[in-house]
Design a protein around this motif. Structure first.
Motif: not given
Lengths: 295, 392
Positions: B208-213
């Motif tokens: 799991p990682t952080f993602d960004l939209v």
């Protein structure tokens, strides 16, 4: 005939309690609230999912949910016509500041809620690290461990800046985010204090404090704000066997504030009240306090 | 959205550094900051940001606090030297020169008045130039300041801004509830409208990682006003401007927003919206002048009312009644801020900005959401960046 009418009445109330949320979210959340934990993982008990989740994270956790993308976004596939998998994301922040995220796939954003609910993944965010939880049944165990072993750290990214045209400063290597410790206290929480000086509606729920899974604060009505109206509004609610508010009625408070308080109360969700192990319908009174702030 | 060549993760980095500390700094205001400056403790770091809005500078002091690291804002200033691309999409040479001169002026102030070492002043650009680097601006800045400016990608900027603007969590009764993970940041700027939200990213095989939209549409207050003016030609009739602005809003603007919402469901589903941008500042200042909170709650009704007043009665809008404010110091402060708002916009820009706000509120369905104006949000990105550099 009477039972049918009752069912219809309950259905209408449930539907109206979520009438102000987007239709897909309303459907998905209702579906989630009706689901049993055992539907998502056979090893889990036949308890409503929310009741099971509250037991796992504890009554002190702040729980919220939302519709969201199910994780991996494929940018290439996201053309104008592309559909995306939709998940209900249930977040809980524990008293020790760990965050638990559970993602349940419910369908797609275009097609809506389709087929069976399925567990997508769960994450524990702890000390700035993200830990994947492979199965829902493992969540409880994972949360009991005060610190996960170093080798399980999942998120140690290396950050690079390589702008092809303009040189940029090197960013270097960073560890993952930190969410504990005194230095990580949040900024002053955003509290709705519009003019005239009205504080955020404080919410109290008398003897049922800690049983509420989702608390929704009322939105200040513009008229009330302009008229500097303040005070308490008491709302009597009837909570269904599954924890949904199926009836809400303001019994005390300024008329300008009542509607907002009732609307908010309808969105609350509780863990079911049980009698001899059976979920039963119950009644509570919620008090929403709107106060002015002196300056 | 994700370009592997420039995919570093400010989110994680900043959170690792001290996300909330940073916010506290950003949100704590200048008075406190000034004290820190005078105390002379800790190391000073500064940044200069060149954007469509103008040129901003900020300095922070990093030292040892009672509990871990202490970071305080000691200075911030904005020079109005907006860099709006011309009709040809390029930055006008004179505007580029003005921006570079403003940057140089701020650099001098930082060095001479605040004693910030030159190598601790970081230059960043937030310019929507269609993916290409504005080489003339890079050159001009280099010539004026001797420094190299780094341009942020949309991802980087959104990460920095989200961390710098949105609180990580807040208290609800006895419990903490997540805020950042259920919020979206939107900036209605001068040159464009941008924003984003944080996600978790996980596939069965991956960690799991952080993602960004992120989102970006090429309409900001200034650009939108200019486009309306272009369409109405020589006509100076205000009503004509309003009608054309509404038409443009209902067509091109609305289409662009719809496209974003279709691909980025969080723009619609996230429950809280943190707004930045000068038109939002104008709205909050003009409708609620004495509300000095760090986060000012706004509603769709406020946005409607603002639109109504910009179209029908700008005089009353721009001159709110302050007679009820008895605190002379507060009143003076508000009067200065109102003056700044009046200086910042032409009447047409106010109308254009309010149309933009209405369109975004409608398309992103803000009716039932909690919407906040983040008072210090305009510094969020820059301060996050400085903090990140300081941590090195």
């Amino acid at each position: 005939m009477k039972p049918i009418m009752t069912i219809l009445a309950i259905w209408c109330l449930c539907a109206s309690s979520l009438a102000q949320t987007p239709p897909l979210e309303k459907q998905a959340v209702l579906r989630m609230q009706r689901a049993l934990a055992s539907e998502l993982d056979q090893a889990l008990p036949r308890l409503p999912f929310m009741a099971w989740f509250e037991e796992v994270v504890g009554p002190q956790a702040g729980i919220s949910w939302q519709m969201t993308e199910c994780g991996e976004r494929d940018e290439k596939a996201l053309g104008a016509a592309a559909d995306q998998p939709a998940c209900v994301e249930i977040d809980a922040i524990l008293p020790d500041k760990r965050k638990v995220v559970v993602m349940i796939a419910v369908g797609t954003f275009r097609k809506g809620v389709t087929g069976r609910l399925s567990f997508a993944y769960a994450i524990i965010e702890q000390e700035g690290q993200l830990y994947g939880v492979r199965r829902l049944r493992d969540l409880s165990q994972a949360l009991r461990a005060p610190l996960l072993p170093e080798e399980e750290l999942q998120n140690k990214p290396v950050f690079l800046v390589t702008n092809p045209k303009t040189p940029q400063p090197e960013i270097g290597r960073w560890t993952a985010p930190s969410v504990s410790g005194a230095s990580d206290e949040p900024p002053p929480p955003p509290s709705p204090k519009p003019l005239p000086r009205l504080e955020a509606p404080r919410v109290s729920e008398g003897p049922v404090l800690g049983k509420a899974i989702t608390r929704v604060e009322p939105v200040y009505p513009l008229e009330a704000r302009r008229a500097n109206v303040k005070g308490e509004v008491e709302v009597q609610v009837v909570i269904s066997e599954t924890g949904l508010v199926i009836e809400a009625k303001a019994v005390k408070g300024n008329p300008l504030l009542r509607r907002a308080a009732v609307d908010a109360a309808r969105k609350w969700v509780f863990s079911p009240t049980r009698l001899n192990g059976e979920a039963v319908r119950s009644e509570r009174t919620l008090t929403f306090v709107f106060t002015s702030r002196d300056r | 959205m994700r370009n592997p060549k420039i995919s570093f993760n400010y989110f994680d980095a900043l959170k690792a550094v001290a996300p909330a500390t940073l916010l506290i700094i950003v949100l704590s205001g200048m008075v406190w900051a000034q004290e820190a400056s005078e105390a002379g403790l800790g190391e000073l770091y500064a940044g200069i940001e060149v954007s469509h809005e103008g040129v901003k500078a900020a300095a922070i002091r990093v030292g040892e606090g009672e509990v871990g690291e202490s970071v305080k804002l000691v200075y911030s200033e904005t020079i109005k030297a907006p860099l709006l691309p011309g009709q040809d999409g390029k930055l006008p040479p004179e505007a580029v020169k003005d921006a570079a001169r403003a940057a140089q002026k701020l650099q001098t102030r930082l060095q001479q008045e605040y004693r910030v070492q030159p190598d601790r002043i970081y230059f960043i650009g937030r310019i929507n130039s269609g993916g290409s680097q504005p080489e003339d601006l890079v050159k001009e800045i280099k010539q004026q300041t001797g420094q190299t400016i780094s341009f942020l990608t949309a991802d980087n900027e959104a990460q920095l801004s989200i961390v710098g603007v949105i609180p990580q969590r807040s208290k609800a009764g006895d419990a903490w509830v997540d805020v950042r993970g259920s919020s979206v940041w939107i900036e209605i700027g001068n040159g464009d409208t941008r924003g984003g939200y944080q996600l978790y990213k996980k596939s069965p095989s991956a960690k799991p990682t952080f993602d960004l939209v992120t989102m970006n549409i090429p309409y900001g207050t200034g650009i939108f006003a200019r486009e309306v003016n272009r369409q109405i030609g020589e006509s100076k009739d205000r009503q004509n401007f309003i009608r054309r602005a509404q038409k443009l809003s209902a067509t091109s603007l609305s289409q662009a927003l719809k496209k974003e919402r279709e691909r980025k469901p969080g723009l619609v589903y996230r429950k809280q919206v943190f707004l930045t941008g000068t038109i939002v500042w104008a709205l909050a200042t003009l409708l609620y002048p004495e509300d000095r909170q760090i986060f000012v709650p706004l509603t769709v009704d406020d946005i409607e009312m603002f639109g109504e007043k910009t179209a029908r009665n700008q005089d009353s809008l721009l001159n709110p009644d302050l007679s009820r404010i008895r605190d002379q110091r507060l009143r003076g402060e508000i009067e200065r801020e109102l003056e700044s708002v009046r200086d910042a916009f032409t009447p047409e820009q106010l109308i254009a900005g309010s149309e933009l706000l209405k369109a975004v509120a409608t398309e992103f369905d803000w009716q039932e959401k909690k919407v906040w104006f983040a008072r210090h949000g305009h510094l969020g990105c820059l301060l996050s960046y400085i903090r990140l550099q300081a941590e090195k």
